[in-house]
Design a protein around this motif. Structure first.
Motif, PDB file in Angstrom:
ATOM      1  N   LEU A  12       0.491  -1.098  -0.182  1.00  0.00           N
ATOM      2  CA  LEU A  12       0.353   0.108  -0.058  1.00  0.00           C
ATOM      3  C   LEU A  12       1.210   1.668   0.050  1.00  0.00           C
ATOM      4  CD1 LEU A  12      -2.992  -0.660   2.030  1.00  0.00           C
ATOM      5  CD2 LEU A  12      -3.133  -0.963  -0.341  1.00  0.00           C
ATOM      6  N   GLN A  13       2.098   1.343   0.494  1.00  0.00           N
ATOM      7  CA  GLN A  13       2.940   2.816   0.566  1.00  0.00           C
ATOM      8  C   GLN A  13       2.759   2.601  -0.982  1.00  0.00           C
ATOM      9  OE1 GLN A  13       6.257   2.064   3.248  1.00  0.00           O
ATOM     10  NE2 GLN A  13       6.098   4.131   3.147  1.00  0.00           N
ATOM     11  N   GLU A  14       3.830   1.745  -1.606  1.00  0.00           N
ATOM     12  CA  GLU A  14       3.819   1.995  -2.785  1.00  0.00           C
ATOM     13  C   GLU A  14       3.088   1.686  -4.367  1.00  0.00           C
ATOM     14  OE1 GLU A  14       6.532  -1.740  -3.792  1.00  0.00           O
ATOM     15  OE2 GLU A  14       8.580  -1.156  -1.833  1.00  0.00           O
ATOM     16  N   SER A  36      -8.993  -9.975   6.029  1.00  0.00           N
ATOM     17  CA  SER A  36      -9.159 -10.570   7.322  1.00  0.00           C
ATOM     18  C   SER A  36      -7.966  -9.328   8.444  1.00  0.00           C
ATOM     19  CB  SER A  36      -8.772 -11.920   7.762  1.00  0.00           C
ATOM     20  OG  SER A  36      -9.763 -12.673   7.671  1.00  0.00           O
ATOM     21  N   LEU A  37      -6.985  -8.945   7.623  1.00  0.00           N
ATOM     22  CA  LEU A  37      -6.237  -7.801   8.014  1.00  0.00           C
ATOM     23  C   LEU A  37      -6.572  -7.080   7.640  1.00  0.00           C
ATOM     24  CD1 LEU A  37      -2.442  -9.715   7.874  1.00  0.00           C
ATOM     25  CD2 LEU A  37      -3.754  -9.261   9.640  1.00  0.00           C
ATOM     26  N   LEU A  38      -6.769  -6.516   6.872  1.00  0.00           N
ATOM     27  CA  LEU A  38      -7.710  -4.791   6.269  1.00  0.00           C
ATOM     28  C   LEU A  38      -8.597  -4.663   6.911  1.00  0.00           C
ATOM     29  CD1 LEU A  38      -6.975  -4.995   2.649  1.00  0.00           C
ATOM     30  CD2 LEU A  38      -5.688  -3.825   3.666  1.00  0.00           C
ATOM     31  N   TYR A  39      -9.593  -5.828   7.450  1.00  0.00           N
ATOM     32  CA  TYR A  39      -9.976  -5.136   8.125  1.00  0.00           C
ATOM     33  C   TYR A  39     -10.603  -5.388   9.791  1.00  0.00           C
ATOM     34  CZ  TYR A  39     -13.932  -4.573   4.484  1.00  0.00           C
ATOM     35  OH  TYR A  39     -14.355  -3.484   3.128  1.00  0.00           O
ATOM     36  N   GLY A  40      -9.014  -6.350  10.451  1.00  0.00           N
ATOM     37  CA  GLY A  40      -9.022  -6.479  11.637  1.00  0.00           C
ATOM     38  C   GLY A  40      -7.800  -6.003  12.028  1.00  0.00           C
ATOM     39  N   ASN A  44      -6.244   0.153  12.146  1.00  0.00           N
ATOM     40  CA  ASN A  44      -6.420   1.645  11.974  1.00  0.00           C
ATOM     41  C   ASN A  44      -4.976   1.949  11.703  1.00  0.00           C
ATOM     42  OD1 ASN A  44      -4.338  -0.205  12.736  1.00  0.00           O
ATOM     43  ND2 ASN A  44      -3.996   0.452  15.399  1.00  0.00           N
ATOM     44  N   LEU A  45      -5.029   2.068  10.630  1.00  0.00           N
ATOM     45  CA  LEU A  45      -3.533   1.285  10.217  1.00  0.00           C
ATOM     46  C   LEU A  45      -3.895   1.812   8.270  1.00  0.00           C
ATOM     47  CD1 LEU A  45      -0.615  -0.342  10.992  1.00  0.00           C
ATOM     48  CD2 LEU A  45      -1.115   1.723  11.319  1.00  0.00           C
ATOM     49  N   CYS A  46      -4.791   1.781   8.164  1.00  0.00           N
ATOM     50  CA  CYS A  46      -5.229   2.069   6.354  1.00  0.00           C
ATOM     51  C   CYS A  46      -7.048   2.114   6.289  1.00  0.00           C
ATOM     52  CB  CYS A  46      -5.258   0.078   5.830  1.00  0.00           C
ATOM     53  SG  CYS A  46      -3.517  -0.198   5.909  1.00  0.00           S
ATOM     54  N   MET A  47      -7.166   2.732   5.378  1.00  0.00           N
ATOM     55  CA  MET A  47      -8.300   3.206   5.054  1.00  0.00           C
ATOM     56  C   MET A  47      -8.949   2.406   3.321  1.00  0.00           C
ATOM     57  SD  MET A  47      -8.304   6.993   6.941  1.00  0.00           S
ATOM     58  CE  MET A  47     -10.248   6.687   7.109  1.00  0.00           C
ATOM     59  N   ARG A  48     -10.106   2.578   3.921  1.00  0.00           N
ATOM     60  CA  ARG A  48     -10.804   2.454   2.775  1.00  0.00           C
ATOM     61  C   ARG A  48     -11.684   3.485   1.638  1.00  0.00           C
ATOM     62  NH1 ARG A  48     -15.995   0.741   1.658  1.00  0.00           N
ATOM     63  NH2 ARG A  48     -16.305   0.322   3.727  1.00  0.00           N
ATOM     64  N   ASP A  49     -11.790   3.963   1.061  1.00  0.00           N
ATOM     65  CA  ASP A  49     -12.924   3.932   0.090  1.00  0.00           C
ATOM     66  C   ASP A  49     -13.904   3.808  -0.064  1.00  0.00           C
ATOM     67  OD1 ASP A  49     -12.190   3.287  -2.415  1.00  0.00           O
ATOM     68  OD2 ASP A  49     -11.447   5.298  -3.126  1.00  0.00           O
ATOM     69  N   TYR A  55      -6.215   2.108   1.730  1.00  0.00           N
ATOM     70  CA  TYR A  55      -5.079   3.413   1.462  1.00  0.00           C
ATOM     71  C   TYR A  55      -4.335   3.021   2.805  1.00  0.00           C
ATOM     72  CZ  TYR A  55      -7.320   5.796  -2.789  1.00  0.00           C
ATOM     73  OH  TYR A  55      -8.010   5.962  -3.999  1.00  0.00           O
ATOM     74  N   LEU A  56      -2.910   3.703   3.195  1.00  0.00           N
ATOM     75  CA  LEU A  56      -2.149   3.739   4.683  1.00  0.00           C
ATOM     76  C   LEU A  56      -3.072   4.833   4.669  1.00  0.00           C
ATOM     77  CD1 LEU A  56       1.059   2.967   4.449  1.00  0.00           C
ATOM     78  CD2 LEU A  56      -0.492   1.293   5.162  1.00  0.00           C
TER      79      LEU A  56
END
Length: 75
Positions: A12-14, A36-40, A44-49, A55-56
């Motif tokens: 996500l950084q790249e 599971s990781l993105l929603y879990g 707190n580190l990633c956001m979804r539009d 995105y980070l």
């Protein structure tokens, strides 16, 4: 799963703005594990539009501010 967390953050950084299935392809993991990781643990580190692009959190906020300030205008 710690390695997958690191991979997702690096991806996500790249490549900000990827969908979960695209992140899974880059990471060589299955969609379920990535979601599971993105929603879990990474929530707190990633956001979804609204288009389900990830995105980070810092990059997401910066992108929202930039697009809000510099909206293109018709001439």
């Amino acid at each position: 799963m710690s390695d997958l967390k690191s991979s997702i953050k690096q991806i996500l950084q790249e490549h900000p703005g990827l969908k979960a299935y695209e992140i899974a392809r880059f990471a060589g993991a299955d969609n379920h594990s990535v979601n599971s990781l993105l929603y879990g643990k990474l929530a707190n580190l990633c956001m979804r539009d609204k288009y389900y692009r990830w995105y980070l959190a810092a990059a997401y906020v910066q992108n929202k501010v930039v697009t809000a300030v510099f909206k293109p205008t018709e001439l």
